[in-house]
Design a protein around this motif. Structure first.
Motif, PDB file in Angstrom:
ATOM      1  N   ASN A 169       0.840  -1.008  -0.041  1.00 23.36           N
ATOM      2  CA  ASN A 169      -0.021   0.007   0.210  1.00 23.36           C
ATOM      3  C   ASN A 169       1.114   1.216   0.040  1.00 23.36           C
ATOM      4  OD1 ASN A 169      -2.305  -1.826   0.106  1.00 23.36           O
ATOM      5  ND2 ASN A 169      -2.639  -1.279   2.305  1.00 23.36           N
ATOM      6  N   PHE A 170       1.992   1.196   0.868  1.00 23.16           N
ATOM      7  CA  PHE A 170       2.791   2.414   0.992  1.00 23.16           C
ATOM      8  C   PHE A 170       3.480   2.535  -0.511  1.00 23.16           C
ATOM      9  CE2 PHE A 170       6.380   4.868   2.492  1.00 23.16           C
ATOM     10  CZ  PHE A 170       5.918   5.515   3.703  1.00 23.16           C
ATOM     11  N   GLN A 171       3.965   1.520  -0.964  1.00 29.27           N
ATOM     12  CA  GLN A 171       4.896   1.555  -2.438  1.00 29.27           C
ATOM     13  C   GLN A 171       3.836   2.277  -3.287  1.00 29.27           C
ATOM     14  OE1 GLN A 171       7.957   0.944  -2.969  1.00 29.27           O
ATOM     15  NE2 GLN A 171       7.720   1.552  -4.970  1.00 29.27           N
ATOM     16  N   GLU A 172       2.539   1.801  -3.340  1.00 24.68           N
ATOM     17  CA  GLU A 172       1.622   2.349  -4.405  1.00 24.68           C
ATOM     18  C   GLU A 172       1.512   3.834  -4.141  1.00 24.68           C
ATOM     19  OE1 GLU A 172      -3.037   1.509  -4.787  1.00 24.68           O
ATOM     20  OE2 GLU A 172      -1.882  -0.204  -5.607  1.00 24.68           O
ATOM     21  N   ALA A 173       1.248   4.071  -2.985  1.00 29.31           N
ATOM     22  CA  ALA A 173       0.968   5.688  -2.714  1.00 29.31           C
ATOM     23  C   ALA A 173       2.141   6.265  -3.181  1.00 29.31           C
ATOM     24  CB  ALA A 173       0.749   5.637  -1.212  1.00 29.31           C
ATOM     25  N   LYS A 174       3.370   5.717  -2.899  1.00 34.85           N
ATOM     26  CA  LYS A 174       4.494   6.742  -3.446  1.00 34.85           C
ATOM     27  C   LYS A 174       4.788   6.869  -4.829  1.00 34.85           C
ATOM     28  CE  LYS A 174       8.564   4.491  -3.093  1.00 34.85           C
ATOM     29  NZ  LYS A 174       9.862   3.849  -2.301  1.00 34.85           N
ATOM     30  N   GLU A 175       4.411   5.713  -5.422  1.00 38.05           N
ATOM     31  CA  GLU A 175       4.488   5.876  -7.037  1.00 38.05           C
ATOM     32  C   GLU A 175       3.372   6.589  -7.715  1.00 38.05           C
ATOM     33  OE1 GLU A 175       4.110   1.650  -7.961  1.00 38.05           O
ATOM     34  OE2 GLU A 175       6.361   1.154  -7.396  1.00 38.05           O
ATOM     35  N   ASN A 176       2.125   6.667  -6.956  1.00 34.68           N
ATOM     36  CA  ASN A 176       0.996   7.611  -7.310  1.00 34.68           C
ATOM     37  C   ASN A 176       1.080   8.937  -6.818  1.00 34.68           C
ATOM     38  OD1 ASN A 176       0.145   5.167  -8.765  1.00 34.68           O
ATOM     39  ND2 ASN A 176      -1.376   4.701  -6.995  1.00 34.68           N
ATOM     40  N   GLY A 177       1.885   9.236  -5.881  1.00 30.26           N
ATOM     41  CA  GLY A 177       1.900  10.729  -5.388  1.00 30.26           C
ATOM     42  C   GLY A 177       0.771  10.853  -4.602  1.00 30.26           C
ATOM     43  N   THR A 178       0.030   9.679  -4.079  1.00 25.78           N
ATOM     44  CA  THR A 178      -1.125   9.926  -3.158  1.00 25.78           C
ATOM     45  C   THR A 178      -0.957   9.377  -1.939  1.00 25.78           C
ATOM     46  OG1 THR A 178      -2.410   9.278  -5.302  1.00 25.78           O
ATOM     47  CG2 THR A 178      -3.455   9.595  -3.037  1.00 25.78           C
ATOM     48  N   PRO A 179      -1.080  10.535  -0.916  1.00 27.65           N
ATOM     49  CA  PRO A 179      -0.781  10.139   0.360  1.00 27.65           C
ATOM     50  C   PRO A 179      -1.803   9.186   0.939  1.00 27.65           C
ATOM     51  CG  PRO A 179      -0.688  12.351   0.195  1.00 27.65           C
ATOM     52  CD  PRO A 179      -1.248  12.017  -1.192  1.00 27.65           C
ATOM     53  N   LEU A 180      -1.602   8.591   2.022  1.00 32.05           N
ATOM     54  CA  LEU A 180      -2.474   7.548   2.833  1.00 32.05           C
ATOM     55  C   LEU A 180      -2.839   8.086   4.214  1.00 32.05           C
ATOM     56  CD1 LEU A 180      -0.845   4.268   1.731  1.00 32.05           C
ATOM     57  CD2 LEU A 180      -2.834   5.169   0.759  1.00 32.05           C
ATOM     58  N   ARG A 181      -3.859   7.743   4.675  1.00 28.47           N
ATOM     59  CA  ARG A 181      -4.601   8.184   6.019  1.00 28.47           C
ATOM     60  C   ARG A 181      -4.295   6.933   7.070  1.00 28.47           C
ATOM     61  NH1 ARG A 181      -7.706  12.482   6.245  1.00 28.47           N
ATOM     62  NH2 ARG A 181      -8.883  11.661   8.008  1.00 28.47           N
ATOM     63  N   PHE A 182      -3.627   7.272   8.047  1.00 24.43           N
ATOM     64  CA  PHE A 182      -3.166   6.404   9.000  1.00 24.43           C
ATOM     65  C   PHE A 182      -3.654   6.696  10.245  1.00 24.43           C
ATOM     66  CE2 PHE A 182       0.194   5.768   5.779  1.00 24.43           C
ATOM     67  CZ  PHE A 182       0.072   4.408   5.447  1.00 24.43           C
ATOM     68  N   ALA A 183      -4.226   5.824  11.169  1.00 29.28           N
ATOM     69  CA  ALA A 183      -4.903   6.161  12.498  1.00 29.28           C
ATOM     70  C   ALA A 183      -3.921   6.506  13.414  1.00 29.28           C
ATOM     71  CB  ALA A 183      -5.807   5.056  12.785  1.00 29.28           C
ATOM     72  N   THR A 184      -4.207   7.597  14.190  1.00 29.80           N
ATOM     73  CA  THR A 184      -3.299   8.066  15.108  1.00 29.80           C
ATOM     74  C   THR A 184      -3.730   7.008  16.303  1.00 29.80           C
ATOM     75  OG1 THR A 184      -4.869   9.865  15.877  1.00 29.80           O
ATOM     76  CG2 THR A 184      -2.946  10.081  14.330  1.00 29.80           C
ATOM     77  N   ARG A 185      -4.861   6.653  16.481  1.00 31.70           N
ATOM     78  CA  ARG A 185      -5.640   6.075  17.845  1.00 31.70           C
ATOM     79  C   ARG A 185      -5.412   4.498  17.542  1.00 31.70           C
ATOM     80  NH1 ARG A 185      -8.741   9.049  21.032  1.00 31.70           N
ATOM     81  NH2 ARG A 185     -10.375   7.119  21.263  1.00 31.70           N
ATOM     82  N   GLU A 186      -4.951   4.033  16.790  1.00 37.55           N
ATOM     83  CA  GLU A 186      -4.499   2.336  16.582  1.00 37.55           C
ATOM     84  C   GLU A 186      -3.157   2.339  16.765  1.00 37.55           C
ATOM     85  OE1 GLU A 186      -5.910  -0.545  13.286  1.00 37.55           O
ATOM     86  OE2 GLU A 186      -4.624   0.736  12.470  1.00 37.55           O
ATOM     87  N   PHE A 187      -3.000   1.244  17.544  1.00 34.90           N
ATOM     88  CA  PHE A 187      -1.611   0.724  17.915  1.00 34.90           C
ATOM     89  C   PHE A 187      -1.491  -0.895  17.532  1.00 34.90           C
ATOM     90  CE2 PHE A 187      -2.146   4.507  20.397  1.00 34.90           C
ATOM     91  CZ  PHE A 187      -1.123   5.112  20.724  1.00 34.90           C
ATOM     92  N   ARG A 188      -0.496  -1.452  16.620  1.00 36.68           N
ATOM     93  CA  ARG A 188      -0.256  -2.588  16.263  1.00 36.68           C
ATOM     94  C   ARG A 188       0.944  -2.924  15.688  1.00 36.68           C
ATOM     95  NH1 ARG A 188      -4.442  -3.714  11.260  1.00 36.68           N
ATOM     96  NH2 ARG A 188      -3.831  -5.933  11.927  1.00 36.68           N
TER      97      ARG A 188
END
Length: 283
Positions: A169-188
């Motif tokens: 998912n990260f690689q795809e976002a980097k290639e597309n120049g589209t940032p991803l949303r990541f939860a600040t209230r989730e720990f895993r």
């Protein structure tokens, strides 16, 4: 050589496990058509015929959204199949190791690394079914081992199943120049599959019980994404957006402590932390 029956051998974890264990063990890898894991009669017949020394039960429905929409199917695959394996393993005196999930912790709100005896109240069907399977497997076959696995990642490999995961998912976002949303209230914890496969052989020697099985991580999902960006020399703001609205009712903590498995295996089961694993994956 030990003879090991591996269910789900064509799946994401199974295919990589088979590739890693071939040559060290004699592997039995039935397809879905060759072994109906939801039928106790079929499981008993297959195991009596093939006589494995151990069972590594990896077949499961792991898509939490699908399980939420198809609870009966989730129950059959994630609970009934485990019961079938446990009953047959107990009858034949065979070691059973199977994959549970960190999703059993998805109702936990406290911070920090969670041990296996943490009070649990899973909030989705998948988590509830995995917890129920743990309880029933140990009632039926006290020597069985349930491994609570984290979200795992790997690159695409020819001939092996690959699902959507953190690094892809990260690689795809980097290639597309589209940032991803990541939860600040989730720990895993997020674990490289190479680390999982490396540790699997040691699980056959564990005493019966439930064990956390994956990378430790104190960071929330947004912080993890930012650190992964920095490892690659990327500006975190270009790839990760903090999602402060997800999980509004309470913090969602799935971060697990690996102390029990480490001690029970006399130090043989050892995982890199999430950031150590991501660094190793990149290099």
């Amino acid at each position: 050589m030990k003879k090991i029956l591996i269910t789900g051998a064509s799946g994401f974890v199974g295919s990589r496990t088979v590739a890693a264990l071939e040559g060290t063990y004699e592997l039995i890898t039935p397809s879905h058509s060759e072994l109906n894991i939801t039928s106790e009669e079929a499981v008993e017949s297959f195991i009596a015929r093939t006589e494995p020394d151990a069972i590594l039960h990896l077949a499961a429905l792991s898509n939490t959204g699908y399980c939420e929409d198809h609870p009966h199917e989730s129950y059959l695959v994630n609970v009934v199949s485990v019961e079938n394996m446990a009953r047959t393993a107990a009858r034949h005196g065979i070691k059973l190791v199977w994959f549970s999930s960190d999703q059993v912790y998805n109702g936990c709100t406290g911070l920090g690394l969670l041990p296996e005896d943490t009070p649990l109240a899973p909030e989705n069907h998948y988590g509830r079914h995995k917890l129920l399977a743990e309880q029933r497997a140990l009632e039926i076959c006290p020597d069985s081992v349930a491994l609570r696995a984290t979200w795992m990642y790997d690159s695409e490999r020819p001939g092996m199943k690959t699902h959507r995961n953190f690094v892809l998912n990260f690689q795809e976002a980097k290639e597309n120049g589209t940032p991803l949303r990541f939860a600040t209230r989730e720990f895993r914890g997020i674990t490289w599959i190479e680390d999982v496969v490396h540790n699997i052989p040691h699980t056959f020697d564990l005493p019966g019980g439930v064990y956390n099985f994956g990378a430790e991580n104190y960071l929330n999902s947004y912080e993890t994404a930012c650190e992964y960006a920095r490892i690659q020399g990327i500006d975190p703001d270009a790839i990760a957006i903090p999602d402060t609205e997800r999980f509004p009712e309470h913090i969602r903590n799935l971060s697990m402590s690996m102390q029990k498995a480490y001690e029970a295996s006399e130090g043989k089961i050892r995982f890199m932390t999430t950031l150590e694993g991501l660094s190793a994956y990149i290099s």
